[in-house]
Scaffold this motif. Structure first.
Motif, PDB file in Angstrom:
ATOM      1  N   ARG A 351       0.849  -1.197   0.000  1.00 48.44           N
ATOM      2  CA  ARG A 351       0.000   0.000   0.000  1.00 48.44           C
ATOM      3  C   ARG A 351       0.884   1.247   0.000  1.00 48.44           C
ATOM      4  O   ARG A 351       0.572   2.238  -0.637  1.00 48.44           O
ATOM      5  CB  ARG A 351      -0.898   0.024   1.234  1.00 48.44           C
ATOM      6  CG  ARG A 351      -2.118  -0.850   1.120  1.00 48.44           C
ATOM      7  CD  ARG A 351      -3.370   0.028   1.188  1.00 48.44           C
ATOM      8  NE  ARG A 351      -4.590  -0.739   1.126  1.00 48.44           N
ATOM      9  CZ  ARG A 351      -5.296  -0.922   0.013  1.00 48.44           C
ATOM     10  NH1 ARG A 351      -4.903  -0.400  -1.120  1.00 48.44           N
ATOM     11  NH2 ARG A 351      -6.404  -1.626   0.031  1.00 48.44           N
ATOM     12  N   LYS A 368      -3.384   1.196  -8.424  1.00 45.11           N
ATOM     13  CA  LYS A 368      -4.251   0.984  -7.282  1.00 45.11           C
ATOM     14  C   LYS A 368      -5.259  -0.121  -7.595  1.00 45.11           C
ATOM     15  O   LYS A 368      -5.506  -0.993  -6.774  1.00 45.11           O
ATOM     16  CB  LYS A 368      -4.965   2.295  -6.941  1.00 45.11           C
ATOM     17  CG  LYS A 368      -5.712   2.254  -5.630  1.00 45.11           C
ATOM     18  CD  LYS A 368      -5.978   3.667  -5.138  1.00 45.11           C
ATOM     19  CE  LYS A 368      -6.903   3.787  -3.956  1.00 45.11           C
ATOM     20  NZ  LYS A 368      -7.562   2.659  -3.429  1.00 45.11           N
ATOM     21  N   GLU A 372      -5.768  -3.553  -5.605  1.00 50.68           N
ATOM     22  CA  GLU A 372      -7.052  -4.001  -5.046  1.00 50.68           C
ATOM     23  C   GLU A 372      -7.373  -5.411  -5.533  1.00 50.68           C
ATOM     24  O   GLU A 372      -7.896  -6.230  -4.793  1.00 50.68           O
ATOM     25  CB  GLU A 372      -8.206  -3.065  -5.430  1.00 50.68           C
ATOM     26  CG  GLU A 372      -8.065  -1.603  -4.993  1.00 50.68           C
ATOM     27  CD  GLU A 372      -7.687  -1.422  -3.542  1.00 50.68           C
ATOM     28  OE1 GLU A 372      -8.050  -2.277  -2.723  1.00 50.68           O
ATOM     29  OE2 GLU A 372      -6.996  -0.429  -3.225  1.00 50.68           O
ATOM     30  N   GLY A 483      -8.958  -1.124   2.553  1.00 48.01           N
ATOM     31  CA  GLY A 483      -8.784   0.300   2.301  1.00 48.01           C
ATOM     32  C   GLY A 483      -9.461   1.224   3.291  1.00 48.01           C
ATOM     33  O   GLY A 483      -9.646   2.399   3.016  1.00 48.01           O
ATOM     34  N   GLU A 486      -4.929   3.234   5.988  1.00 49.97           N
ATOM     35  CA  GLU A 486      -3.842   3.333   5.012  1.00 49.97           C
ATOM     36  C   GLU A 486      -2.553   3.722   5.719  1.00 49.97           C
ATOM     37  O   GLU A 486      -2.606   4.227   6.849  1.00 49.97           O
ATOM     38  CB  GLU A 486      -4.203   4.341   3.917  1.00 49.97           C
ATOM     39  CG  GLU A 486      -4.435   5.745   4.453  1.00 49.97           C
ATOM     40  CD  GLU A 486      -4.957   6.721   3.403  1.00 49.97           C
ATOM     41  OE1 GLU A 486      -5.570   6.274   2.422  1.00 49.97           O
ATOM     42  OE2 GLU A 486      -4.745   7.928   3.584  1.00 49.97           O
TER      43      GLU A 486
END
Ligand code: ADP
Ligand code: MG
Length: 568
Positions: A351, A368, A372, A483, A486
């Protein structure tokens, strides 16, 4: 005989070659279609998983059509293997690359001129930067096959700039059929291959990317080496496998360690001296029961049919990379394992890499999405195949009944309330601290670090003693994966809230989390064992009393104090 009457002649001939030259009785998947299309002069994009049988799609047309078939291949080792295998089958094949002595090259060039070669393997730079194109213009060319065509994509980790110049083939040889073949399935790469290497009207042959013989299993990283050892010993003793690690150093350490535990292992990474690397690779391919502990530098073109497992001790970069890497297992079609362990640190790290990347916004957004997809696959409670294949645009109906989740469906629990407490604790401690500290505060620990940071007051509320440390870790990991949390931008290992957590905090959204450790599901708060909170029982009792008093004087349940209006 039946076939001979109902199939067009090209297919009949292809079928005969399949048997007489390659010794197989039936085409697999879409091979027959592709071969017929190419024999009849068509261009094609061929997407087939690793081990699917792409090579025959150009090797058989090469033998049916007149002239020499030119196969562009990115790795010399790959070429050498294919050429020697073909020669053993009596096929007139040769390679041209920089590793060959001048006499051999001259000989091949003469044979080419004389029309006595059916398949010529070349490296892209060889084709582009020599007079080879010119020589080929003067002779009959059956087809061009661009193998590992995803090397044209700048975004993949196999990028080869020379591949981007291969479009020139179409200008020089507009009437010669062209095939581009790859096992990389993502849509973007497909488009790059089509636009860079093929004419607009080339046909696409997309096979299912499912690898039914691979069993996917994703677990929690706790003591990775021991977990790996137990996995190998219990399921793959004496078998060949690949273990992927992120760092070069780790590959060497783990290989050494496995050796001391009686599992023959070798390391492989780009920093090893060239001859040693080649030696390790050759041993892995030749010997049985060797484990290769490698970075991603090891892989492309590793055509070893009996790799029984691919293990990941770190998260791969993308779900694509995972698919490619695990695809090296079980090319022979026999059962094989894809085994991965990961933990909070892995998610935190990737991340953070995403957040730090200096790339442009569009690129970041794609990164991103890729992240995911990978985390979604790791964290899913459901059959892994629909998630994995769905990523490649393929619909997988139902459950495979083979992956870890199908075989032992993970339990989930309602984690909305613990998640809210945790998020407010992160907020109250200033959104700067890592998981360990936040959990200390939740568990009401009293230590120097807590006092130094001025969190002793918060800690006395001990709002998280109903869950164990490992359950809190699991909650944090999953909140990061989903998410809600973070990495903090300073990159010192801290956590902060993401806007996505607001509906959850406001109570507008629930949260089901995967139960990692069945024994530690929250039951009732009263049943918390002292060992779970790692605190002396009397300290614990004192804290609890203090917390109760505070709650009474404030007139609210302890954890509500943490629910801060400014958060919502
Ligand atoms: P890919 O390039 O798609 O990864 P390969 O062309 O190297 O796959 O083929 C993988 C393996 O499958 C090889 O051992 C090949 O000989 C075998 N194979 C290919 N087609 C057939 C077929 N029709 N029947 C049996 N085996 C096949
Ligand atoms: Mg291949």
């Amino acid at each position: 005989m039946h076939n001979a009457m109902s199939s067009p002649p090209a297919v009949t001939e292809a079928g005969q070659i399949l048997e007489s030259v390659f010794g197989y009785s039936q085409f697999r998947g879409r091979q027959a279609e592709i071969i017929e299309h190419v024999i009849n002069g068509g261009d094609a994009l061929v997407l087939m998983p690793t081990g699917g049988g792409k090579s025959l799609c150009y090797q058989i047309p090469a033998l049916v059509r007149s002239g020499v078939a030119v196969v562009i291949s990115p790795l010399i080792a790959l070429m050498t293997d294919q050429v020697s295998a073909l020669r053993q089958q009596g096929v007139r094949a040769a390679a041209l690359n920089s590793s060959l002595p001048a006499e051999t090259r001259a000989e091949t060039e003469r044979a080419l001129q004389a029309g006595t070669i059916d398949l010529l393997y070349v490296a892209p730079e060889r084709l582009l930067n020599s007079d080879l194109m010119h020589r080929l213009s003067a002779i009959d060319v059956a087809l061009f096959a661009i193998d590992e065509a995803h090397c044209v994509s700048q975004w993949g980790h196999d990028f080869r700039p020379e591949y981007q110049q291969l479009g020139a083939i179409g200008e020089r040889f507009p009437h010669v059929p062209r095939l581009a073949l790859t096992a990389t399935a993502d849509q973007r790469t497909r488009e790059e291959i089509r636009s860079g290497l093929l004419p607009d009207d080339a046909a696409s042959f997309v096979s299912s990317f499912d690898r039914p013989n691979i069993r996917y299993e994703v677990g929690l990283k706790e003591r990775p080496r021991e977990q790996l050892l137990a996995f190998i010993r219990s399921r793959h003793a004496g078998e060949s496998g690949i273990v992927y690690c992120m760092s070069r150093r780790a590959t060497e350490q783990i290989a050494d360690w496995l050796n001391t535990r009686g599992i023959p292992a070798l390391a492989y990474h780009a920093g090893l001296e060239q001859t040693l690397r080649a030696h390790h690779q050759a041993r892995f391919l030749r010997e049985e029961g060797l484990v290769m502990v490698a970075t991603v530098a090891f892989g492309m073109g590793i055509d070893k049919p009996d790799v029984r497992f691919v293990a990941h001790l770190d998260l791969p970069k993308t779900l694509e990379a995972y698919y490619q890497e695990t695809g090296r297992a079980g090319r022979d079609g026999l059962p094989a394992d894809a085994w991965l362990v990961y933990g909070l640190q892995d998610i935190y790290r990737i991340r953070q890499m995403g957040a730090e990347s200096s790339a442009g916004e569009g690129h970041k957004r794609r990164e991103k999405q890729r992240l995911e997809a990978l985390l979604g696959f790791c964290e899913t409670h459901e059959c892994r195949r629909p998630t994995l294949l769905g990523h490649f645009g393929e619909h997988y109906a139902g459950r495979c009944e083979y992956c870890d989740n199908c075989q032992s469906p993970p339990r989930t629990w309602d984690a909305a309330d613990p998640a809210r407490r945790l998020l407010s604790c992160v907020y109250r401690t200033g959104q700067r601290f890592g998981a360990a500290h936040v959990i200390d505060v939740l568990l009401g620990q009293d230590n120097d670090r807590i006092r130094q940071r001025g969190h002793d007051q918060l800690s006395t509320f001990a709002i998280g003693t109903d869950l164990s440390r490992s359950t809190w870790q699991s909650v944090i990991r999953q909140l990061l994966a989903h998410g809600y949390l973070e990495p903090d931008p300073e990159g010192h290992g801290g956590l902060r809230l993401n806007d996505a957590c607001r509906p959850l905090l406001r109570g507008e959204q629930g949260l089901e989390l995967r139960e990692d450790l069945p024994a530690q599901r929250p039951q009732s708060r009263a049943r918390v064992a002292a060992s779970d909170v790692a605190m002396a029982p009397d300290t614990w009792a004192a804290l609890r009393a203090q917390r109760r008093r505070l709650a009474e004087t404030e007139g609210v349940p302890p954890y509500v104090i943490f629910h801060d209006a400014t958060l919502l």
